[in-house]
Design an enzyme around this catalytic site. Sequence first.
Site, short mmCIF file in Angstrom:
data_model
loop_
_atom_site.label_atom_id
_atom_site.label_comp_id
_atom_site.label_asym_id
_atom_site.label_seq_id
_atom_site.Cartn_x
_atom_site.Cartn_y
_atom_site.Cartn_z
N SER A 42 0.88 -1.26 0.01
CA SER A 42 -0.10 -0.07 0.08
C SER A 42 0.79 1.08 -0.09
O SER A 42 0.94 2.12 1.01
CB SER A 42 -0.91 0.02 1.18
OG SER A 42 -0.17 -0.03 2.40
N HIS A 163 -3.03 -6.09 2.33
CA HIS A 163 -2.20 -7.12 2.90
C HIS A 163 -2.97 -8.57 2.84
O HIS A 163 -2.22 -9.50 3.44
CB HIS A 163 -1.68 -6.82 4.28
CG HIS A 163 -0.81 -5.64 4.10
ND1 HIS A 163 -0.15 -4.85 5.27
CD2 HIS A 163 -0.19 -4.90 3.11
CE1 HIS A 163 0.58 -3.84 4.86
NE2 HIS A 163 0.41 -3.98 3.63
N GLU A 172 -4.47 -3.15 9.14
CA GLU A 172 -3.75 -3.42 10.19
C GLU A 172 -4.51 -3.31 11.53
O GLU A 172 -4.81 -2.15 11.73
CB GLU A 172 -2.41 -2.97 10.27
CG GLU A 172 -1.55 -3.28 9.23
CD GLU A 172 -0.26 -2.37 8.95
OE1 GLU A 172 0.36 -1.99 10.02
OE2 GLU A 172 0.11 -2.12 7.91
N GLU A 213 2.20 -9.50 6.73
CA GLU A 213 2.69 -9.18 8.00
C GLU A 213 2.72 -10.54 9.21
O GLU A 213 3.20 -9.77 10.19
CB GLU A 213 2.51 -7.75 8.60
CG GLU A 213 2.75 -6.98 7.22
CD GLU A 213 2.58 -5.38 7.61
OE1 GLU A 213 2.02 -5.05 8.66
OE2 GLU A 213 3.05 -4.55 6.87
N ASP A 250 -3.85 0.45 11.69
CA ASP A 250 -3.36 1.43 10.29
C ASP A 250 -4.52 0.96 9.18
O ASP A 250 -4.32 -0.12 8.73
CB ASP A 250 -2.10 0.86 9.89
CG ASP A 250 -1.67 1.58 8.67
OD1 ASP A 250 -2.58 2.27 8.23
OD2 ASP A 250 -0.64 1.27 7.99
N GLU A 293 -3.16 5.20 12.43
CA GLU A 293 -2.34 5.48 11.29
C GLU A 293 -3.08 5.87 10.19
O GLU A 293 -4.15 5.06 9.77
CB GLU A 293 -1.41 4.52 11.28
CG GLU A 293 -0.20 4.93 10.11
CD GLU A 293 0.67 3.42 10.06
OE1 GLU A 293 1.13 3.03 11.18
OE2 GLU A 293 1.19 3.26 8.70
N ASP A 321 1.53 8.05 7.54
CA ASP A 321 2.38 7.15 7.08
C ASP A 321 2.54 7.86 5.48
O ASP A 321 3.36 8.39 5.03
CB ASP A 321 1.99 5.74 7.14
CG ASP A 321 2.58 4.82 6.18
OD1 ASP A 321 3.75 5.05 5.57
OD2 ASP A 321 2.11 3.67 6.00
N LYS A 346 9.82 5.02 7.37
CA LYS A 346 10.05 3.76 6.64
C LYS A 346 11.38 4.09 5.60
O LYS A 346 11.13 5.05 5.00
CB LYS A 346 9.09 3.36 5.71
CG LYS A 346 7.85 2.84 6.32
CD LYS A 346 6.58 2.71 5.31
CE LYS A 346 5.51 1.81 5.84
NZ LYS A 346 4.24 2.01 5.20
N HIS A 374 8.69 -1.54 9.36
CA HIS A 374 8.99 -2.14 8.37
C HIS A 374 8.20 -2.17 7.04
O HIS A 374 7.36 -1.17 7.11
CB HIS A 374 8.64 -3.72 8.67
CG HIS A 374 7.38 -4.11 9.24
ND1 HIS A 374 6.76 -5.23 9.19
CD2 HIS A 374 6.25 -3.12 9.25
CE1 HIS A 374 5.29 -5.07 9.39
NE2 HIS A 374 4.95 -3.95 9.58
N LYS A 397 7.20 -0.61 14.41
CA LYS A 397 6.05 -1.31 13.85
C LYS A 397 6.82 -2.52 13.02
O LYS A 397 7.14 -1.96 12.00
CB LYS A 397 4.95 -0.70 13.15
CG LYS A 397 3.87 -1.22 12.43
CD LYS A 397 2.89 -0.04 11.70
CE LYS A 397 2.94 -0.17 10.37
NZ LYS A 397 1.84 0.26 9.87
#
Length: 434
Positions: A42, A163, A172, A213, A250, A293, A321, A346, A374, A397
């Site tokens: 994403s 994901h 998330e 993840e 998230d 997030e 993010d 990131k 990550h 994270k």
Amino acid sequence: MAAIDSIRAQQILDSRGNPTVSVAVALDSGAGGWAAVPSGASTGEFEALELRDGGEDWGGKGVTAAVGNVNGAIADALRGADPADQEALDQAMIDLDGTPNKGRLGANAILGVSLAAAKAAAAQAASPLYLHLAALYSAAGGDDRGARILPVPMMNVLNGGAHADNSVDFQEFMVVPAGAESFPDCLRVGAEVFHALKRTLKHKGLSTAGGDEGGFAPDLESNRAALDYLIAAVEEAGYAPGVDVVIAMDPATSELFSDDSYELEHEQRALSSSEMADYWHELVDRFPIASIEDGMDEEDWDGWKLLTEKLAAHGTQLVGDDLFVTNPERLRRGIELGVGNSILVKVNQIGTLSETLDAIRIAHDADYTTVISHRSGETEDTTIADLAVGTGAGQIKTGAPSRSDRTAKYNRLLQIASELGDDAEFPGGSVFER
Ligand code: PGA
Ligand code: ZN
């Protein structure tokens, strides 16, 4: 002074089975460093460019051009350079690339060299990486937090969105064992909740198959149900939600935003920015959510502002993010506008270690919290664990406590914690207090 003798990149596989760049930097002293580059799914629109080959092989995702750029232009430019002068190395690559988004050489090429050079310099100085990064951070004007703060982890135990192939819109759902006394204790609680969640889902006849993840990716009747399962798992593991364990989310809403509205496909409704802010407000009232997030789209600055104002009284951490993309310029704009109060960091969003350290410094100076992160596509590289400790970021994270691409980072943090011994500090829930 040791100098860079050779730089060699090659194409390797990431945790999703896609190609990525790895780089080995060798010094004339015999010391060296190796790094591998992560990759998102994403991906924010304003991230530095990840150079992919296109064409038929690897579904177009090959990185042989990026590898070629390292082995050719970058290696030629940096041979003989001082690996300890990180800023000069990074600036030389930025200049060589010459584009605003690292689009010519590829941020994946540049980042691999940037990180591998830092590791070579640390090896040359016989310094643990987190101490070397702490020295770079302080040389770049960063606040001195002592390089002994172990980060509070956000552990992504339930995956949805881009994901996972399930019916959950939000990406998330994370547990944060903020009540723990130490990092190792915190990790244990997180792993216990992870296993309790598996039992809970199994008991309900739901899938315990995994997302990118390492978390579970069940089909659920609503997005809210994901939060109910998280709470149930915390209780099943014998902990108190909101005290021992809090929740972080998230939703990655940039993935849900189109035509000025947020489309919650699995709830069959579309929300305006103001309705989306109300949605988060309701959830924060009902669940012990400490952090959200990307609660708004990466270009919805007004929505972000509204959300920030609405949740300020709750003390909710609002992490940018896709909004900030680890970019000092976008972060400065956010700080000026009073948008969010935290940045996700990131390394591959911006593409050099120096610019990453800049973003962290700017955030800390403005009293924004920092979460080192990550990507959904990862490797065995554990640099972010050292980066979190070196900069005293306070939070990390890095996925579920499951699958080697995620646990490598947690295991590296366990190593650092044991190296630091009694000197290690663990902020627990105080990281959310600003
Ligand atoms: P990504 O997702 O690595 O797929 O971009 C992680 C995130 O959005 O935080
Ligand atoms: Zn995100």
